[in-house]
Scaffold this motif. Structure first.
Motif, PDB file in Angstrom:
ATOM      1  N   GLN A 179      96.777  53.382  23.309  1.00  0.00           N
ATOM      2  CA  GLN A 179      95.448  53.181  22.734  1.00  0.00           C
ATOM      3  C   GLN A 179      94.394  53.098  23.838  1.00  0.00           C
ATOM      4  OE1 GLN A 179      94.503  53.287  19.401  1.00  0.00           O
ATOM      5  NE2 GLN A 179      92.487  53.348  20.372  1.00  0.00           N
ATOM      6  N   CYS A 222      93.475  56.480  24.922  1.00  0.00           N
ATOM      7  CA  CYS A 222      92.656  57.078  23.858  1.00  0.00           C
ATOM      8  C   CYS A 222      91.196  56.631  24.001  1.00  0.00           C
ATOM      9  CB  CYS A 222      93.222  56.660  22.499  1.00  0.00           C
ATOM     10  SG  CYS A 222      92.246  57.202  21.093  1.00  0.00           S
ATOM     11  N   TYR A 253      94.531  57.360  18.216  1.00  0.00           N
ATOM     12  CA  TYR A 253      95.885  57.486  18.775  1.00  0.00           C
ATOM     13  C   TYR A 253      96.831  56.920  17.728  1.00  0.00           C
ATOM     14  CZ  TYR A 253     100.092  55.478  20.804  1.00  0.00           C
ATOM     15  OH  TYR A 253     101.394  55.112  21.006  1.00  0.00           O
TER      16      TYR A 253
END
Length: 209
Positions: free
Chosen positions: A182, A185, A193
Motif C-alpha cells: 500500500q 501504491c 493496491y
C-alpha cells in the motif's frame, strides 16, 4: 432447476454440466442476463470470497474460470440479442521486464467473473502499449502487475506515461504483485493496491459503480 444450481456446479468446476444447465435454462425461457448474473457470475463471486478466505486455491479458481468461459460462450449470442453490456472495461498487463502471468491471469478471470470486458495485453508490456490501449479502448480501469522488485518501478513509468499523454485522469490505476505494498501504491500515486485477485475485482466494481 434453479440458477443456484448453476452457481454450485460452476464452483465445482464442472464445465460440461455448466454448459448443459445453461442450455436447459435458456430453453426454459430464462433470460441470458439472469443466467449470467444469478448463475455464472454469482458462482464466481462466491468462489472469489472463498479464495480470499483461503478455503480454495488457485487450481480450483482456474477450473471454475474455465467453466465460466464455457457457460458465457453459450450465452453470448443471447446476451447480444438482449442488449446486455459489460459493466465496464479493464486493460490489464504485466509490466515491462516481467514475464510472470499467473497473478495477472487470476485477476483477469476474477474481473471477467465480476462482469467486466478485459483487454489483456500480456506480459513484458511497455508503457507505450498501455497508453495506446487506453486510447483505443477507453477503459475505466488499468491494472498493472509486477512480480519482481526490479520491475516495480515500471508501474510508476506507466503512470507517468499516461500523465504525459493527458490520459491519467480518465482511468483508475490498480496495481498488484508479490513485492507491491500500500505504501508503494501511495508513493507512485496509483488509485488502488489489492493483495489478491478477488479483492481486485471488488475494487474495480466499486470504481465503476
Amino acid at each position: 432447476m434453479s440458477l443456484a444450481t448453476i452457481s454450485e456446479v460452476l464452483q465445482k468446476g464442472n464445465s460440461k454440466e455448466v454448459v448443459r444447465l445453461v442450455e436447459e435454462s435458456l430453453a426454459a425461457g430464462v433470460s441470458a442476463q439472469d443466467i449470467l448474473d444469478q448463475g455464472l457470475l454469482k458462482g464466481m463471486g462466491e468462489l472469489g470470497t472463498r479464495f480470499k478466505n483461503g478455503e480454495v486455491f488457485v487450481p480450483e479458481v482456474l477450473v471454475a474460470a474455465r467453466a465460466l468461459n464455457r457457460g458465457t460462450e453459450v450465452l453470448k449470442a443471447k446476451l447480444v440479442e438482449e442488449g446486455v453490456k459489460p459493466i465496464g472495461k479493464v486493460v490489464i498487463g504485466t509490466v515491462k521486464g516481467d514475464l510472470h502471468d499467473i497473478g495477472k491471469n487470476l485477476v483477469k478471470m476474477m474481473m471477467e467473473g465480476a462482469g467486466f470486458e478485459v483487454i489483456d495485453l500480456g506480459v513484458d508490456v511497455d508503457e507505450e502499449k498501455f497508453v495506446e490501449a487506453v486510447r483505443t479502448h477507453s477503459p475505466q480501469v488499468v491494472a498493472l502487475s509486477s512480480l519482481l522488485t526490479t520491475t516495480m518501478n515500471q508501474q510508476q513509468a506507466v503512470i507517468e506515461a499516461l500523465k504525459a499523454a493527458g490520459l491519467r485522469d480518465q482511468v483508475k490505476i490498480m496495481i498488484g504483485g508479490a513485492p507491491i505494498t500500500q505504501s508503494f501504491c501511495d508513493e507512485i500515486k496509483a488509485d488502488a493496491y489489492t493483495p489478491d485477485a478477488a479483492s481486485a475485482a471488488e475494487v474495480a466494481r466499486a470504481f465503476v459503480a
